[in-house]
Design an enzyme around this catalytic site. Structure first.
Site, short mmCIF file in Angstrom:
data_model
loop_
_atom_site.label_atom_id
_atom_site.label_comp_id
_atom_site.label_asym_id
_atom_site.label_seq_id
_atom_site.Cartn_x
_atom_site.Cartn_y
_atom_site.Cartn_z
N TYR A 59 -28.14 -20.66 47.47
CA TYR A 59 -28.60 -20.37 46.12
C TYR A 59 -30.02 -20.86 45.81
O TYR A 59 -30.90 -20.07 45.49
CB TYR A 59 -27.64 -20.95 45.09
CG TYR A 59 -26.26 -20.33 45.16
CD1 TYR A 59 -26.06 -18.99 44.83
CD2 TYR A 59 -25.16 -21.07 45.59
CE1 TYR A 59 -24.81 -18.41 44.91
CE2 TYR A 59 -23.90 -20.49 45.69
CZ TYR A 59 -23.74 -19.16 45.34
OH TYR A 59 -22.50 -18.58 45.44
N PRO A 72 -22.26 -13.03 39.82
CA PRO A 72 -21.11 -12.12 39.74
C PRO A 72 -20.70 -11.90 38.29
O PRO A 72 -21.06 -12.67 37.40
CB PRO A 72 -20.02 -12.89 40.50
CG PRO A 72 -20.35 -14.33 40.26
CD PRO A 72 -21.85 -14.41 40.13
N HIS A 295 -24.03 -18.49 39.65
CA HIS A 295 -23.00 -18.79 40.65
C HIS A 295 -23.11 -20.16 41.30
O HIS A 295 -22.16 -20.63 41.93
CB HIS A 295 -23.10 -17.70 41.73
CG HIS A 295 -21.83 -17.39 42.44
ND1 HIS A 295 -20.70 -18.17 42.34
CD2 HIS A 295 -21.50 -16.37 43.28
CE1 HIS A 295 -19.74 -17.65 43.09
NE2 HIS A 295 -20.20 -16.56 43.67
N SER A 411 -12.42 -20.45 50.70
CA SER A 411 -12.51 -21.69 49.92
C SER A 411 -12.19 -22.90 50.80
O SER A 411 -11.20 -22.90 51.53
CB SER A 411 -11.55 -21.65 48.74
OG SER A 411 -11.54 -22.90 48.07
N SER A 511 -15.24 -10.29 49.55
CA SER A 511 -14.50 -11.39 48.94
C SER A 511 -13.25 -10.86 48.28
O SER A 511 -13.28 -9.84 47.60
CB SER A 511 -15.37 -12.09 47.89
OG SER A 511 -14.72 -13.21 47.36
N GLN A 512 -12.15 -11.55 48.50
CA GLN A 512 -10.92 -11.24 47.78
C GLN A 512 -10.89 -12.07 46.51
O GLN A 512 -10.95 -13.30 46.57
CB GLN A 512 -9.68 -11.54 48.63
CG GLN A 512 -8.39 -11.31 47.84
CD GLN A 512 -7.13 -11.69 48.60
OE1 GLN A 512 -6.24 -10.89 48.76
NE2 GLN A 512 -7.05 -12.93 49.07
#
Length: 601
Positions: A59, A72, A295, A411, A511-512
């Protein structure tokens, strides 16, 4: 493992060069051994050895504009049954409950779901939802965390309306405002924002620009004390509430997502934002609502958990509350003032133009695959996430005849201050499977394809387990690279090699983000010739948010979405073929059975 992940994605000659570099790197007494030791020493001194390296790399060093490229959005179902102000007053009230009691005091401790479920997860990211701010820098941004022991906790939110910014105090005379109070104050703000004589330039546009350009504009802004005070109020606020004008678009999932991702540009609601704030709650007068988030302080799943917590409480709270104005005498909200030099006006014009270009360039589709959902996948005794990841690989191969480095966020909140690592979904097993499914020369039987499918699922599942338990490669390689920057004059050639550079150009960024309430998440691609693919598996359908850029001639979000649908259908057909029960005629006295005419064996 790095070599295993990349061998099938680069040319044979390139792989040989890379293999030689890796051998030199990991040889006894070589740079790898030295750097690993220094990384172990770092591990002893800090809470999480990779966090700051990862935060900078992912980032803070990134110079691209936040909307689309980084931030997002979460889109809620449309709340047409409530007035905009009533909805907002309810939502803000419950958000304040969370912000005044951060982390596990207000939100129950999260436990891991899916693979290796049940493990308690680090809750520190919840503190960043309402107490942090991304400050633009000329070469690198800073993630600022409000420390309550240094300065008092903020007691105000910022409301954006008609591109104007207002301070709404949520604690007055030591009392937090009620829903009725908030309802009254929000209506006052909407009325104040319509006053043409008081209208000021749309300063929020500057936050939509590239990070270096915004840092330059901010340096000029802070030369004036009025601007300094206004910036301070925004930067120290609990959150931003954006009251949007109607977008004028049909409220499809795709159009609502675009409204949240970039506001429709300068001519619509693109300037009615302050992108540096982690939490911006957006509510349109046409019922379009959701959040857009900076984010860097937290990951998508933490955001979704927080929003679901708020929406559940709102649903219960809405039944008990009567919509009404406040009976208290409340001081009027304050409009933030700005002094704009000609130089700032120039920055605003440039920011507006770039935002319009971004809006026109984004190729986005929210695609609902309705033939089946995760219940069918579970009946195949497969992980829905692994199954969908293999489908994405099949879709990409269907369009391009190759696989590419793929990012799937995993994660690592099992660890203190853990954020994410990467599941590399373009496995050798996935390549074998998709070739067998697509290549015309393939003469494989369905049973052989099914075995390859199971192998691809197993490879994806195994890598997922490695990633969530801290045993994937990306964070480790990043740590070794950054330690090398600190201690070596030159980076070891493994980190300047074309294979390593290719391995970090994620043409597929996935990404889920599963949800239980009526909402979904979306984001943009991470490179100019890439795709963003966020998916939300539900029992009987799967929602995909596919993004790419129109100025890349090789990509097309609608074509990719179509290929995903076709791939999911092919995979279902394969499962059904291979799971058909064999039909036999009853036998007498142990005689061998024979198939009936016309039966499928």
């Amino acid at each position: 493992m790095y070599l295993h992940c990349m061998k099938h994605l680069v040319s044979e000659d390139q792989y040989k060069k890379t293999k030689a570099m890796v051998d030199r790197f990991e040889a006894p007494g070589g740079p790898g051994e030295v750097l690993q030791q220094k990384l172990l020493e770092r591990q002893e001194k800090v809470e999480n050895w990779v966090l700051n390296y990862w935060l900078d790399d992912m980032y803070l060093n990134n110079r691209l504009a936040l909307p689309v490229n980084s931030s997002p959005a979460v889109i809620f179902i449309r709340f047409l049954f409530l007035s905009v102000y009533f909805f907002l007053s309810l939502f803000v009230s419950f958000a304040l409950s969370l912000s005044f009691c951060p982390s596990s005091h207000a939100v129950p401790v999260d436990f891991a779901r899916g693979q290796l479920s049940g493990h308690p997860l680090c809750m520190k990211q919840y503190y960043g939802l309402f107490s942090s701010y991304r400050l633009p820098g000329h070469t690198k941004d800073t993630l600022v965390a409000q420390k309550s022991n240094i300065m008092p906790e903020p007691e105000h939110i910022i409301v954006a309306c008609n591109n104007q910014f207002f301070v709404l105090d949520v604690v007055i005379n030591f009392r937090r405002l009620s829903e009725g109070d908030l309802f009254t104050q929000l209506r006052k703000i909407a009325k104040m924002s319509e006053n043409e004589e008081e209208r000021l330039p749309p300063i929020g546009l500057l936050t939509s620009d590239g990070r270096t350009e915004w840092a330059e504009a901010r340096t000029i802004l802070v030369e004036d004390s009025t601007n300094r005070d206004s910036l301070d109020m925004i930067e120290r606020s609990i959150c931003l509430v954006c009251l949007d004008s109607p977008s004028g678009e049909e409220p499809t999932d795709t159009n609502m997502a675009l409204q949240l991702l970039h506001g429709g540009g300068y001519s619509k609601n693109g300037a009615n934002r302050w992108y540096d704030k982690p939490m911006q709650f957006v509510v349109g007068r046409d019922g379009v609502c959701g959040t857009v988030c900076e984010h860097s302080p937290f990951d998508g799943i933490v955001l979704v958990q927080c929003i679901e917590h708020l929406l559940r409480h709102m649903k219960e709270g809405a039944k008990k509350l009567v919509r009404a104005d406040s009976v208290s005498e409340l001081p009027a909200p304050r409009r933030l003032r700005w002094k704009c030099s000609p130089e700032i006006q120039g920055h605003l014009a440039s920011s507006a133009e770039k935002l319009q270009r971004m809006v026109k360039n984004l190729d986005f589709i929210a695609y609902k695959f309705e033939n089946y959902g995760k219940e069918f996948i579970k009946k195949q005794k497969m992980s829905p996430d692994a199954y969908i990841q293999v489908a994405l690989q099949l879709a990409f191969y269907r369009l391009y005849g190759r696989l590419v480095p793929t990012y799937e966020s995993a994660s690592i909140r099992r660890f203190e201050e853990g954020r994410v690592d990467n599941i590399r979904s373009a496995t050798p097993e996935a390549l074998t499977f998709v070739k067998g499914m697509i290549d015309e020369k393939s003469s494989l039987q369905d049973s052989e394809k099914m075995q390859q499918f199971k192998d691809a699922i197993a490879a994806q599942t195994n890598y997922t387990i490695l990633a969530i338990t801290g045993m994937a490669i990306d964070n480790h390689l990043l740590g070794l690279r950054e330690i090398a920057r600190e201690h070596f004059k030159e980076l070891p050639d493994i980190f300047t090699d074309e294979t390593y550079l290719t391995s970090n150009r994620f043409i597929l960024s996935t990404s889920q983000v599963p949800t239980t309430m009526g909402m979904f998440c979306c984001y943009g691609p991470v490179i100019p010739n890439g795709y963003g693919a966020c998916y939300n598996p539900q029992p009987e359908h799967i929602l995909f948010c596919i993004s790419s850029f129109k100025d890349c001639k090789e990509t097309s979000s609608s074509k990719f979405a179509k290929a995903v649908g076709e791939s999911l259908m092919d995979m279902k057909q394969l499962c059904n073929k291979c799971n058909l029960p064999k039909t036999t005629t009853p036998t007498k006295q142990g005689a061998p059975s024979t198939p009936r005419p016309g039966s499928k064996h």
